[in-house]
Structures are given as structure tokens and as C-alpha cells.
Write a protein that holds these residues in place. Structure first.
Motif, PDB file in Angstrom:
ATOM      1  N   SER A  28       0.864  -1.176   0.000  1.00  0.00           N
ATOM      2  CA  SER A  28       0.000   0.000   0.000  1.00  0.00           C
ATOM      3  C   SER A  28       0.904   1.230   0.000  1.00  0.00           C
ATOM      4  O   SER A  28       1.678   1.434   0.939  1.00  0.00           O
ATOM      5  N   ASP A  29       0.833   2.005  -1.056  1.00  0.00           N
ATOM      6  CA  ASP A  29       1.666   3.202  -1.228  1.00  0.00           C
ATOM      7  C   ASP A  29       3.152   2.889  -1.092  1.00  0.00           C
ATOM      8  O   ASP A  29       3.910   3.633  -0.463  1.00  0.00           O
ATOM      9  N   PRO A  55       6.184   4.755  -5.290  1.00  0.00           N
ATOM     10  CA  PRO A  55       5.112   4.165  -4.471  1.00  0.00           C
ATOM     11  C   PRO A  55       4.023   3.523  -5.324  1.00  0.00           C
ATOM     12  O   PRO A  55       3.604   4.075  -6.338  1.00  0.00           O
ATOM     13  N   SER A  57       0.584   0.379  -5.062  1.00  0.00           N
ATOM     14  CA  SER A  57      -0.262  -0.499  -4.260  1.00  0.00           C
ATOM     15  C   SER A  57      -0.593  -1.726  -5.095  1.00  0.00           C
ATOM     16  O   SER A  57      -0.666  -1.653  -6.317  1.00  0.00           O
TER      17      SER A  57
END
Length: 103
Positions: A28-29, A55, A57
């Protein structure tokens, strides 16, 4: 006779339909949210570094097959990030237990 067919169908369903990866990682991120299975330290370090720079996800799964390992990523992971992860994937870190060299 019917119970034999029923048991056989349940076994076939279990072998085919149930998802059994050697490694499952959720991101996630760019950060690891959840990991399950054997995650080689060098591969983990490289994936964390990729997540810090770009980043993203999604989910990453590694399957053990007869021919070797198979790396599968969810569609949320961008194509460029997928390629960077494939480039650092340690195929020798996921060798099957039965194929050890003799010598």
C-alpha cells in the motif's frame, strides 16, 4: 461408488482451485502491509527500495511449479514497477526442495 466420485472431485477441486502461493505480499503506497511465506532478505530489500522510489499499491505472489517459480502481480501494480521487480527477482532463492544438486 458415489462417495468415491465425490471424494475424487473434492480432491481435484482442492488441487486446482485453491490458491497456494509460496510467498504472498500486499503493498500500500509502496510499503509492505502484509507478507506471508518465505521472503528472501535481498529480494525484500530490493522491493522495499523500489516501493520507496515509486510508491505503488497491489499484490505480489510467487508460485512454486515443476519448471521453477512463477511471479504474479496484481493489475494495480504499474507495468514499469512490475518490470523492475521482475529484474530483481531471485529465481535461485525459491528453488524447490526436491531438486538439490549432488556433488
Amino acid at each position: 461408488m458415489l462417495y468415491v466420485i465425490l471424494i475424487a472431485s473434492v480432491i481435484v477441486f482442492w488441487l486446482v482451485a485453491i490458491d497456494r502461493p509460496v510467498l504472498k505480499v500486499k503493498f500500500s503506497d509502496g510499503k509492505i502491509v502484509q507478507e506471508k511465506g518465505h521472503f528472501p532478505p535481498s529480494f525484500k530489500h530490493n522491493v522495499v527500495e523500489i516501493g520507496e522510489k515509486t510508491p505503488f499499491s497491489g499484490e505480489l505472489k510467487v508460485y512454486q511449479q515443476r519448471t521453477g517459480t512463477k511471479l504474479v502481480m496484481s493489475k494495480q501494480v504499474p507495468k514499469k514497477v512490475q518490470q523492475r521487480i521482475r529484474n530483481v527477482f531471485p529465481h535461485q532463492g525459491f528453488r524447490s526442495k526436491g531438486k538439490k544438486g549432488t556433488g
